[in-house]
Write a protein that holds these residues in place. Structure first.
Motif, PDB file in Angstrom:
ATOM      1  N   ASP A 111      30.727 -51.855   7.424  1.00 29.09           N
ATOM      2  CA  ASP A 111      30.315 -50.965   8.515  1.00 29.09           C
ATOM      3  C   ASP A 111      31.095 -51.249   9.791  1.00 29.09           C
ATOM      4  OD1 ASP A 111      28.502 -49.515   7.038  1.00 29.09           O
ATOM      5  OD2 ASP A 111      26.852 -50.920   7.424  1.00 29.09           O
ATOM      6  N   LYS A 112      31.262 -52.536  10.049  1.00 27.06           N
ATOM      7  CA  LYS A 112      31.983 -52.928  11.269  1.00 27.06           C
ATOM      8  C   LYS A 112      33.431 -52.437  11.206  1.00 27.06           C
ATOM      9  CE  LYS A 112      32.454 -55.123  15.107  1.00 27.06           C
ATOM     10  NZ  LYS A 112      31.752 -54.667  16.288  1.00 27.06           N
ATOM     11  N   GLU A 144      33.690 -48.738  11.662  1.00 23.92           N
ATOM     12  CA  GLU A 144      33.502 -48.380  13.062  1.00 23.92           C
ATOM     13  C   GLU A 144      34.772 -48.695  13.872  1.00 23.92           C
ATOM     14  OE1 GLU A 144      30.216 -50.623  14.879  1.00 23.92           O
ATOM     15  OE2 GLU A 144      31.515 -50.662  16.672  1.00 23.92           O
ATOM     16  N   ASP A 148      37.555 -46.372  13.247  1.00 22.97           N
ATOM     17  CA  ASP A 148      37.221 -44.987  13.583  1.00 22.97           C
ATOM     18  C   ASP A 148      37.280 -44.082  12.348  1.00 22.97           C
ATOM     19  OD1 ASP A 148      36.347 -43.606  15.693  1.00 22.97           O
ATOM     20  OD2 ASP A 148      38.267 -43.470  16.751  1.00 22.97           O
ATOM     21  N   ASP A 198      35.190 -42.242  10.520  1.00 24.06           N
ATOM     22  CA  ASP A 198      34.651 -40.878  10.454  1.00 24.06           C
ATOM     23  C   ASP A 198      35.537 -39.899  11.214  1.00 24.06           C
ATOM     24  OD1 ASP A 198      32.603 -41.724   8.877  1.00 24.06           O
ATOM     25  OD2 ASP A 198      31.228 -42.098  10.566  1.00 24.06           O
TER      26      ASP A 198
END
Ligand SMILES: Cc1cc2nc3c(=O)[nH]c(=O)nc-3n(C[C@H](O)[C@H](O)[C@H](O)COP(=O)(O)OP(=O)(O)OC[C@H]3O[C@@H](n4cnc5c(N)ncnc54)[C@H](O)[C@@H]3O)c2cc1C
Lengths: 145, 781, 286
Positions: free
Chosen positions: B434-435, B438, B441, B443
């Motif tokens: 997840d990190k 994120e 970027d 998405d």
């Protein structure tokens, strides 16, 4: 390493064919060859000093053998060279074709190169192979005149 | 302001002053009176019968002191030890042939040492090398991994009936039955090529024999000074205490410097004793490409079976691994590949077979990552292919298959390279993914950024892959901590150091319990006269194994400090605190005594002590984990391809890493940066190219391309902390992590950049020339 | 990696250097920056018996302007000096542009313009750049001084018009004709590596916007700098358009017989030559 190329001689086919059986002329095909003597039949041995670009005065013991002779069309040349800078070992298939009063040589050499020349000189091997064979054939051509 | 030295602080490195001012000692800095210089005659041929070695012209050259061929070594000539015997795997056939000090009868790879010249200078030694006449009758070389097992392949070791060095099968569950109803199977052939470790400092040895003291001192660029000492003492018939091996500062190890014994390592000490003069040999860069071990050539035929949700049912893998001309390191590399393939995933059924083969190439031993790259490459590529087939997001297929945090310890039911079952100690994989998503970027990349690049005619792709790294394997390491009377603390440990920051992280582990700063801890590594129990620096184990030993020794000294201070201050131990180099009675600042004074008290010069008292504030401790601890991470990349020139440019690089408790985040990041640089090399630049004659075509830094500062991007890092339950500090290793997943990452990102009709990238490294071929639609070129 | 024994001389004048070379014959070599020669000696591929160090010949250093805006660059001028020269930046932007492509700063601090031109490495940038700039080489030998136009200087692989006892003393570059623009494009594996392929281009525009004269020279795709003669001819008299550029690039690729090596096959080099020619010419469109 594969060297595939052609050379157009200013001489007719029988002259070119016969010339290349003569060690003195054959020696010219291998630039830098100082001596080339008949060992037996179509086997020759001698010494070569190669200078190309960064390589200067590298000495090689050379051996040459002509086999599969089909006069005046084709032959195979087995070459070996061994020196402190490394070694070369392989064969060249040579075909001669009539081009009017001239003679076209079509050759394909498959050479294994080893030692220092291979391990640090790879960038130039292709060019050196091509350049040396052309330079050699030019010298043969001159001898045949 | 002094920086904190607490465990977990980014303490500035103790060693940098010496390294940056050129005052650190490297082996080549050792200059001894009367020292002679050594050079080696090496084979030009990959395979051949050694007919004759004529040393007479070389010996006649003025300035040449001695020259040796194999026969001149007499009884001392002996093949090296099998350094790592195979683990007790049930289905394991193994045949060992180890390297020899100088070739006898036969040469088996280009660059194999044939004769050794000793002369007044290296120049003269090399002039003499050129005068040695070597007569080799060439044999057909075995130049490829696949060719090694061909019916008509020349045999490299006459005592064996083929070039197969090992055949190993490990199995978990039952792949065939469990995958009978699989929704999807993806099967591919994957190739990884050879690379060099390419340390900044090559290998080197200085050997000095002191006849009066009957003592041998050896400076050696080894990652394993203690085993070198013990082995050499045995070979040379000397007491272990009379052999001292010093591994001073070393400019990078990366694995090959753990190999033992290299021919030069065996020959120099022996010849120094024969000639009664100190000898030096420094490997030059050209020799290093042949004489130092290498790694990475493997070919995998692997199949992944998943259900319709993309959940892994099983993996079946059959691979070939090249060990080069000899196999002193046993099965470490292929077993690492076999085990690491499972990654952070729940793989209920696994069938994995490999054959280790001899070839006429330099010896293979672990190089940073040590086979782990291959496993990760295969698994991550299979997951990408499966995700594409199922129309699943590539992050999602990974997420669905992660071992959940409550699955630990997790037993994979096969054996690892440390002979222990492959059991993951702890892990928490989803937060790292997840990190990373994120940070890169993810998405927005898919929805906005990539389409925007495309609209501008740019070919930009993103990659994201996961991996685990088995680290911190046993058996054990030790450390001795001493408080000196000047209040400084001395720490000695047996592992060698090659740039990992040991002088700082180990110092922090000792400084905190003793209430001093890391700068007040003098660290000694890699000198057998200071510490002589232990094995060495490898397998990302320094911080885990030696680190915990340092910490344990410091805690023991802390106990002695408190006991001595309690007496001196006439206080109860439980009322004491250690801070700023002093012990104080809590709340009474006047009742204080310095560590130095306590050290003096603990070593009285007159008077009497209580019987049984041990002198000094000193303790030695050892640490050996039950098994290795498993680190993990996620790497993500954004790269751009120039479709016309096939050049690749890295735009962003993200690493989220979990190595348990972090001792010094700056050093951990440094390790990751170095690893990523190494990985970028393996993925994109570095390939040892051998021709059909097994001749190495790029034995120089002109043609063997190591990424330079301009080829390594800025690396963004983040940490997840899942402590290891297997050691008191809760640390895991990090030395190899950066290098491991990069090939898989590149491959995925290249495919992603090229879009729907992208060619599959199933090999590493991946040069522009190769990319050009693929872009031309010529995958077999 | 130590060189074989050799004799070392450091002459104080060009004449002395030439007589040392004459005496040494084929066994003597001039030493300029040593960035090509010394590695070859350390590999023992080159084993000159005598090394004639040109390092003391100050007369061979420096960048001198001609009245007409041309430049004369001494053979022993360092790559680095050319790179940072304001004269070069002003008068020969192409030369300024190419310098950072030659190796790394450390090597440019020692390597010389003359060494690069005399060495005739087929992957070197300067021969191609000098070729499109119509440079003239100043050569001095036992029989005196002569000049050689660049198009007659390169004979083949590592072979030039220089005799073993001749020195390259300077390279003279005329000013760019009015209406000229220049560009350089190259692809190498890492920054500073020898090129996989490269191209230097100068296009002179006539009043009417058509090409009066085009010069295109490629590197690392043959035995030395390769003039793309058919491509140059095909551009003459036309304007630079996507169409004419495509044609020129295609002719360029077609006429090559590049060598292959482990970094780039002959096929890849031929392809790159076309791509780079297109890019260079695209930059020269008005
Ligand atoms: C790692 C590395 C990367 C490199 N990359 C590049 C690159 O990308 N592009 C590039 O072009 N070059 C590159 N080079 C080569 C570099 O530019 C050399 O400096 C240049 O080729 C030779 O110049 P030199 O002054 O060092 O010559 P030297 O090495 O001293 O001499 C080279 C040859 O020229 C002869 N010579 C020198 N000066 C004269 C003279 N005045 N008259 C007659 N003969 C002379 C010498 O006898 C010798 O045979 C690289 C070199 C290295 C080491």
């Amino acid at each position: 390493m594969i060297i595939q190329s052609e050379y157009l001689f200013d001489a007719d086919r029988p002259t070119v064919y016969a010339g290349l059986q003569n060690p003195e002329i054959l020696a010219r095909a291998l630039p830098g060859t100082q001596t080339l003597e008949i060992v037996e039949g179509t086997r020759y041995a001698g010494e070569m000093v190669v200078s190309v670009g960064p390589v200067t005065a590298a000495r090689f013991e050379v051996s040459v053998e002509l086999t599969d002779l089909v006069e005046p069309e084709s032959f195979t040349m087995l070459v070996g060279g061994k020196g402190k800078a490394g070694f070369v070992d392989g064969r060249a298939d040579v075909r001669l074709e009539d081009r009017g009063a001239q003679c076209l040589m079509v050759y394909k050499a498959d050479l294994g190169v080893g030692g220092r020349v291979a391990s640090v000189g790879q960038r130039l091997l292709d060019s050196v192979g091509k350049a040396m064979s052309q330079r050699g054939l030019k010298a043969v051509d001159r001898m045949l005149q | 302001m002094t920086r904190s030295s607490a465990i977990g602080a980014a303490t500035r490195r103790n060693e940098d002053h010496r390294l940056l001012t050129g005052t650190a000692l490297y082996v080549d800095d050792v200059h001894l009176e009367g020292m002679l210089h050594v050079a080696f005659v090496r084979s030009d041929y990959a395979h051949g019968l050694l007919r004759d070695v004529n040393l007479s012209a070389a010996l006649a050259l003025p300035g040449v002191i001695a020259a040796y061929a194999a026969d001149d070594l007499g009884d001392y000539w002996s093949p090296g030890p099998l350094l790592v015997p195979p683990p007790p795997i049930e289905r394991c056939e193994f045949r060992s042939a180890t390297q020899v000090p100088l070739a006898k009868d036969k040469v088996r790879h280009v660059g194999e040492a044939i004769a050794m010249i000793v002369a007044e200078s290296r120049y003269i030694a090399e002039d003499a090398v050129a005068l040695v006449e070597v007569d080799i009758e060439p044999l057909p070389p075995v130049a490829t991994t696949e060719g090694a097992l061909a019916e008509d392949a020349a045999r490299i070791h006459d005592q064996f009936d083929s070039n197969q060095a090992a055949h190993v099968v490990q199995e978990k569950g039952n792949y065939e039955t469990a995958t009978a109803n699989a929704a999807l199977r993806v099967k591919r052939r994957f190739r990884m090529d050879r690379g060099a470790s390419a340390p900044m400092e090559n290998r080197g040895i200085v050997a000095q024999w002191d006849e009066r003291c009957a003592e041998l001192t050896i400076w050696d660029t080894t990652q394993a000074p203690i085993p070198i000492r013990n082995g050499l003492a045995h070979m040379l018939g000397l007491p272990e205490t009379h052999v001292r091996v010093i591994a001073p500062f070393i400019g990078g190890g990366f694995g090959p410097k753990i190999m033992m014994f290299y021919p030069e390592e065996v020959l120099l000490p022996w010849a120094a004793m024969q000639l009664k003069r100190p000898l030096k040999w420094i490997e030059d860069r050209q020799e290093s490409f042949f004489a130092t071990t290498q790694e990475r050539e493997q070919i995998h035929d692997a199949e992944l079976a998943v259900d319709s949700d993309g959940r892994i049912l099983g993996v079946r893998d059959s691979f070939l691994c090249d060990t080069g001309a000899y196999n002193p390191y046993g099965l470490t590399v292929p077993i690492n590949s076999q085990c690491t393939l499972l990654g952070p995933y729940d793989v209920p059924n696994y069938w994995s077979e490999f054959q280790l083969v001899f070839t006429n190439k330099p010896i293979v031993t672990p190089v940073r990552g040590a086979g782990r790259q291959h496993g990760v490459f295969v698994m991550e590529r299979l997951l990408d292919l499966a995700a594409a087939e199922l129309g699943l997001d590539r992050a999602e297929i990974r997420r669905r298959n992660f071992l959940p945090p409550d699955a630990f310890p997790h037993d994979h039911e096969i054996l690892y390279q440390d002979f222990a079952p492959l059991v993951y100690d702890s892990g928490n994989y989803e937060p790292a993914l997840d990190k990373a998503l994120e940070m890169i970027d993810y998405d927005r990349f898919e929805s906005d950024l990539q389409p925007a690049y495309q609209a501008n005619g740019r070919t930009v792709g993103l990659g994201i892959v996961s991996y685990v790294e088995g680290t911190g394997v046993g058996p054990y390491e030790g450390a001795r901590v001493t408080v000196q009377t000047d209040g400084r603390v001395c720490l000695a440990t047996g592992v060698g150091t090659q740039g990992q920051g040991h002088f700082t992280s180990f110092a922090q582990l000792v400084a905190e319990p003793l209430g001093v700063s890391a700068a007040e801890v003098d660290v000694i590594t890699g000198d057998t006269s200071h510490f002589n129990w232990g094995t060495g620096t490898f397998a990302s184990r320094g911080a885990v194994v030696a680190g915990n030993a340092c910490y344990a020794a410091a805690l023991a000294v802390r106990g002695k400090v408190l006991a001595t201070a309690a007496q001196a201050l006439e206080a109860d131990e439980s009322d004491l605190e250690i801070e700023g180099g002093c012990v104080n009675v809590r709340g009474e600042p006047d009742r204080t005594i310095s560590l130095g004074d306590l050290a003096a008290r603990a070593n009285p010069l007159r008077g009497a002590v209580t019987p049984g008292t041990e002198p000094g504030l000193e303790a030695t401790a050892y640490f050996g984990p039950e098994r290795g601890s498993t680190a993990s991470g996620v790497h993500a990349i954004v790269l751009e391809i120039d479709r016309e020139t096939a050049q690749v440019d890295i735009l962003r690089y993200v690493v989220v890493h979990d190595c348990g408790k972090v001792i010094n985040p700056m050093i951990v990041e440094g390790q990751i940066h170095g690893g990523v640089a190494h990985g970028i090399g393996n993925a994109f630049y570095e390939e040892l190219v051998f021709d059909e004659g097994a001749q190495l075509m790029n034995a120089s830094f002109m043609d063997y391309l190591v990424p330079t500062a301009t080829d390594v991007p800025h690396i963004e890092t983040a940490h997840i902390t899942t402590p290891s339950p297997l050691n008191p500090l809760g640390v895991k290793g990090v030395g190899e992590a950066g290098a491991i997943p990069v090939g898989a990452l590149f491959a995925q990102a290249i495919e992603n950049a090229l879009g729907a009709d992208a060619p599959e990238v199933l090999e590493m490294p991946h040069s522009p020339n190769r990319l050009f071929e693929l872009l031309q639609g010529d995958p077999d070129a | 990696m130590k060189p074989a024994p050799f004799e070392y001389v450091r002459p104080a004048s060009v004449e002395e250097a030439i007589s040392a070379l004459t005496e040494g014959g084929y066994a003597a070599k001039a030493l300029a920056g040593g960035q090509s020669l010394i590695p070859a000696m350390n590999f023992r591929l080159a084993q000159p018996a005598v090394l004639v160090d040109l390092g003391g010949l100050d007369e061979l250093r420096g960048i001198h302007p001609r009245d007409d805006g041309g430049l004369v660059i001494g053979a022993m001028t360092l790559h680095r000096e050319v790179e940072h020269s304001s004269l070069v930046a002003e008068h020969l932007p192409l030369l300024a542009e190419v310098m950072p492509w030659i190796a790394h700063p450390q090597i440019r601090n020692r390597g010389t313009v003359g060494g690069s031109l005399a060495h005739a490495d087929p992957a070197a940038e300067l021969p191609s750049v000098m070729q499109v700039l119509d440079a003239v080489l100043h050569v001095q030998g036992p029989d005196g001084v002569r000049t050689v136009p660049i198009d007659e200087f390169y004979y083949g692989l590592f072979t030039t018009a220089l005799e073993p006892d001749e020195l390259l003393t300077a390279v003279e570059i005329p000013p760019l004709p009015a209406g000229s623009r220049s560009a350089f494009e190259e692809v190498s594996r890492r920054h500073g590596d020898f090129a996989l392929a490269g191209v230097a281009a100068v296009v002179q525009e006539a009043e009417d916007g058509t090409v009066a004269r085009a010069r295109l020279s490629l590197l690392s795709v043959g035995d030395g700098p390769v003039l793309a003669e058919r491509a140059m001819a095909c551009l003459a008299g036309r304007t630079l358009t996507a169409e004419s550029i495509r044609e020129a690039a295609a002719l360029t690729s077609e006429d090559l017989d590049p060598p292959g090596d482990i970094h780039a096959s002959a096929e890849f080099r031929r392809h790159l030559a076309g791509v780079l020619t297109t890019r260079a010419l695209d930059r020269l469109r008005a």
